[in-house]
Design a protein around this motif. Structure first.
Motif, PDB file in Angstrom:
ATOM      1  N   ALA A 126       0.832  -1.210   0.000  1.00  0.00           N
ATOM      2  CA  ALA A 126       0.000   0.000   0.000  1.00  0.00           C
ATOM      3  C   ALA A 126       0.866   1.259   0.000  1.00  0.00           C
ATOM      4  CB  ALA A 126      -0.927  -0.010   1.218  1.00  0.00           C
ATOM      5  N   LEU A 127       1.910   1.268   0.804  1.00  0.00           N
ATOM      6  CA  LEU A 127       2.801   2.436   0.839  1.00  0.00           C
ATOM      7  C   LEU A 127       3.571   2.582  -0.465  1.00  0.00           C
ATOM      8  CD1 LEU A 127       4.194   2.281   4.485  1.00  0.00           C
ATOM      9  CD2 LEU A 127       2.602   3.951   3.540  1.00  0.00           C
ATOM     10  N   HIS A 128       3.975   1.459  -1.050  1.00  0.00           N
ATOM     11  CA  HIS A 128       4.697   1.519  -2.325  1.00  0.00           C
ATOM     12  C   HIS A 128       3.839   2.194  -3.401  1.00  0.00           C
ATOM     13  CE1 HIS A 128       7.709   0.228  -5.247  1.00  0.00           C
ATOM     14  NE2 HIS A 128       6.709  -0.089  -6.042  1.00  0.00           N
ATOM     15  N   VAL A 129       2.571   1.808  -3.468  1.00  0.00           N
ATOM     16  CA  VAL A 129       1.658   2.419  -4.439  1.00  0.00           C
ATOM     17  C   VAL A 129       1.460   3.901  -4.121  1.00  0.00           C
ATOM     18  CG1 VAL A 129      -0.755   2.467  -5.190  1.00  0.00           C
ATOM     19  CG2 VAL A 129       0.470   0.299  -5.066  1.00  0.00           C
ATOM     20  N   ALA A 130       1.327   4.231  -2.847  1.00  0.00           N
ATOM     21  CA  ALA A 130       1.135   5.630  -2.452  1.00  0.00           C
ATOM     22  C   ALA A 130       2.339   6.472  -2.843  1.00  0.00           C
ATOM     23  CB  ALA A 130       0.888   5.718  -0.952  1.00  0.00           C
ATOM     24  N   PHE A 131       3.548   5.963  -2.608  1.00  0.00           N
ATOM     25  CA  PHE A 131       4.753   6.710  -2.970  1.00  0.00           C
ATOM     26  C   PHE A 131       4.850   6.899  -4.484  1.00  0.00           C
ATOM     27  CE2 PHE A 131       6.930   4.985   1.089  1.00  0.00           C
ATOM     28  CZ  PHE A 131       6.419   6.047   1.822  1.00  0.00           C
ATOM     29  N   GLU A 132       4.435   5.906  -5.240  1.00  0.00           N
ATOM     30  CA  GLU A 132       4.477   6.017  -6.698  1.00  0.00           C
ATOM     31  C   GLU A 132       3.517   7.084  -7.217  1.00  0.00           C
ATOM     32  OE1 GLU A 132       5.770   1.746  -8.620  1.00  0.00           O
ATOM     33  OE2 GLU A 132       3.643   2.087  -8.191  1.00  0.00           O
ATOM     34  N   ARG A 133       2.373   7.235  -6.558  1.00  0.00           N
ATOM     35  CA  ARG A 133       1.342   8.137  -7.056  1.00  0.00           C
ATOM     36  C   ARG A 133       1.363   9.512  -6.395  1.00  0.00           C
ATOM     37  NH1 ARG A 133       0.207   3.313  -8.292  1.00  0.00           N
ATOM     38  NH2 ARG A 133      -1.304   2.704  -9.889  1.00  0.00           N
ATOM     39  N   ALA A 134       2.080   9.652  -5.302  1.00  0.00           N
ATOM     40  CA  ALA A 134       2.129  10.943  -4.609  1.00  0.00           C
ATOM     41  C   ALA A 134       2.817  11.987  -5.475  1.00  0.00           C
ATOM     42  CB  ALA A 134       2.862  10.781  -3.275  1.00  0.00           C
ATOM     43  N   ARG A 135       2.230  13.174  -5.519  1.00  0.00           N
ATOM     44  CA  ARG A 135       2.797  14.271  -6.321  1.00  0.00           C
ATOM     45  C   ARG A 135       3.385  15.374  -5.457  1.00  0.00           C
ATOM     46  NH1 ARG A 135      -1.999  16.319  -9.763  1.00  0.00           N
ATOM     47  NH2 ARG A 135      -3.052  15.998  -7.750  1.00  0.00           N
ATOM     48  N   GLY A 136       3.214  15.299  -4.155  1.00  0.00           N
ATOM     49  CA  GLY A 136       3.690  16.350  -3.266  1.00  0.00           C
ATOM     50  C   GLY A 136       5.193  16.346  -3.088  1.00  0.00           C
TER      51      GLY A 136
END
Length: 331
Positions: free
Chosen positions: A77-87
Motif C-alpha cells: 500500500a505504501l509503495h503504491v502511495a509513494f508512486e502516485r504521490a505528487r507532493g
C-alpha cells in the motif's frame, strides 16, 4: 498545480474512522496553507471501507483512492502511495485515528528546521496494551543495535518524507517497518519527534506473533540490502574463512598425530568436525563468489545516490586568436 503536501493513508477494515479522519486531516492541511492532496490506499478491506472512501472522494476533489483487489499488506500500500504521490513532502499515517492529524505541522516543521529527509513520529506515551508495547520495545532495541540508526520508534506509521527520499524505495513483505533504515542506508538524513498517540476506538489491531516472525526475517533482508547488497562475498566470505580455517587446523593437528605419533584418527569426532568445517567454509565462500558473479552480471541501479547536481550550462570554446598571434610574432 501540483500539491506541496501529500497525505498517504493505507486502509484495511477501518470504515468507522474514515469520515472523521478525512475531516480532521483536511482541517489541519487547510490551516497549514499549502496545496495538498490526500491519497487513500484500500488494502482489500472487507468491512465497507471501499464504499466510504469512494463517497469521500466523490465529495472532495483533493482526495484520491486506490483499491487493491485483495489484501497485499501495508508495504504494498505504501509503495503504491509513494508512486502516485505528487507532493514535495509526503506524510504517511494510519487510518485508525491513533495517530493525531494535529501533529502534521510538527512533522513538517522538524523536516524543515533540522534539514532532514525523513521525520518519524515517536509514540512516547503509547496508548496500547502491554502485549503490543513490550514486543515493540524489544523490536526497536534490536533494530537500533543491528542497524546503528538511533530512533526510538521505527514502526510508527506517522512519518514525513521528502519526495526524493522515497522515490527509489522498493517495499515488499514487512519492509515498511524498516523504511528509516533503508532511507538512511541511501545517505538521507533521518530524525524523529514525539507525537500524540490515542487508544484505538474502532476495529481491532492487526498485530500478531506471525507479523513479529515476518518482521525478524525482513530485518535480516534489510541488513543484507543496506550493507552487503553490492558485496555479498564480504557477508559469506568471513564466515566461510573462519569455518575453513578452524577445520583446516583440526585436520592439520590430526595429520600430525597420524604421521608423527602413528595414532588412529579415522573414528575420532575431531576428524568429522574438521571435515564438516572445511566443507561448510568452502560452501560459504562459494556462495559469496556466486553472489558477486550474479551481482556483477545483472543490470541494476548504481551503488550510490546523488544528493544534488549542478550541470554544465555552457561549453567553453577557447579562442585560438592569441595563440596564432604569438606564433606569428615568434616567427
Amino acid at each position: 498545480m501540483d500539491p506541496v503536501i501529500t497525505v498517504a493513508v493505507p486502509v484495511f477494515d477501518e470504515r468507522g474512522t474514515l469520515e472523521e479522519l478525512h475531516q480532521r486531516v483536511t482541517e489541519v492541511l487547510r490551516a497549514v496553507g499549502e496545496p495538498y492532496e490526500i491519497l487513500f490506499v484500500d488494502d482489500g478491506s472487507r468491512d465497507g471501507s471501499k464504499t466510504t472512501l469512494d463517497a469521500i472522494a466523490e465529495r472532495d476533489p483533493a482526495v484520491g483512492v486506490v483499491h487493491f483487489r485483495r489484501n497485499f499488506g501495508k508495504s504494498a500500500a505504501l509503495h503504491v502511495a509513494f508512486e502516485r504521490a505528487r507532493g514535495e513532502v509526503i506524510i504517511t499515517m494510519d487510518a485508525d485515528l491513533q495517530d493525531d492529524p494535529s501533529e502534521i505541522p510538527r512533522l513538517l516543521s522538524a523536516l524543515e528546521d533540522h534539514e532532514l529527509d525523513l521525520v518519524s513520529g515517536w509514540k512516547q506515551k503509547r496508548q496500547d496494551p502491554l502485549g503490543k508495547t513490550l514486543p515493540s520495545k524489544l523490536f526497536n532495541y534490536v533494530v537500533r543495535r543491528l542497524t546503528g540508526l538511533h530512533l526510538n520508534d521505527f514502526n510508527c506509521g506517522f512519518k514525513a518524507y521528502r519526495r526524493e527520499a522515497v522515490e527509489e524505495l522498493e517495499l515488499y513483505g514487512e519492509l515498511h517497518r524498516y523504511i528509516p533504515v533503508l532511507v538512511d542506508g541511501m545517505g538521507f538524513r533521518c530524525g524523529e519527534v514525539p507525537v500524540k498517540h490515542h487508544a484505538r476506538k474502532w476495529g481491532h489491531s492487526k498485530y500478531g506473533v506471525e507479523r513479529m516472525a515476518k518482521g525478524f526475517f525482513d530485518l535480516l533482508t534489510v541488513i543484507l540490502l543496506t550493507r552487503y547488497r553490492r558485496r555479498p562475498l564480504h557477508l559469506f566470505g568471513w564466515g566461510g574463512l573462519v569455518s575453513f580455517s578452524f577445520g583446516f587446523l583440526c585436520l592439520a593437528y590430526l595429520t600430525v598425530m597420524k604421521t608423527v605419533f602413528d595414532q588412529a584418527i579415522a573414528g575420532r569426532p575431531l576428524f568429522f568436525l574438521g571435515v564438516l568445517l572445511v566443507l561448510l567454509g568452502t560452501q560459504l565462500i562459494s556462495t559469496g563468489l556466486l553472489g558477486e558473479m550474479i551481482n556483477g552480471s545483472r543490470t541494476t541501479r548504481p551503488g550510490y545516490h546523488i544528493a544534488r547536481e549542478l550541470p554544465v550550462r555552457e561549453v567553453s570554446v577557447p579562442s585560438s586568436e592569441p595563440a596564432v598571434k604569438e606564433a606569428r610574432a615568434s616567427a
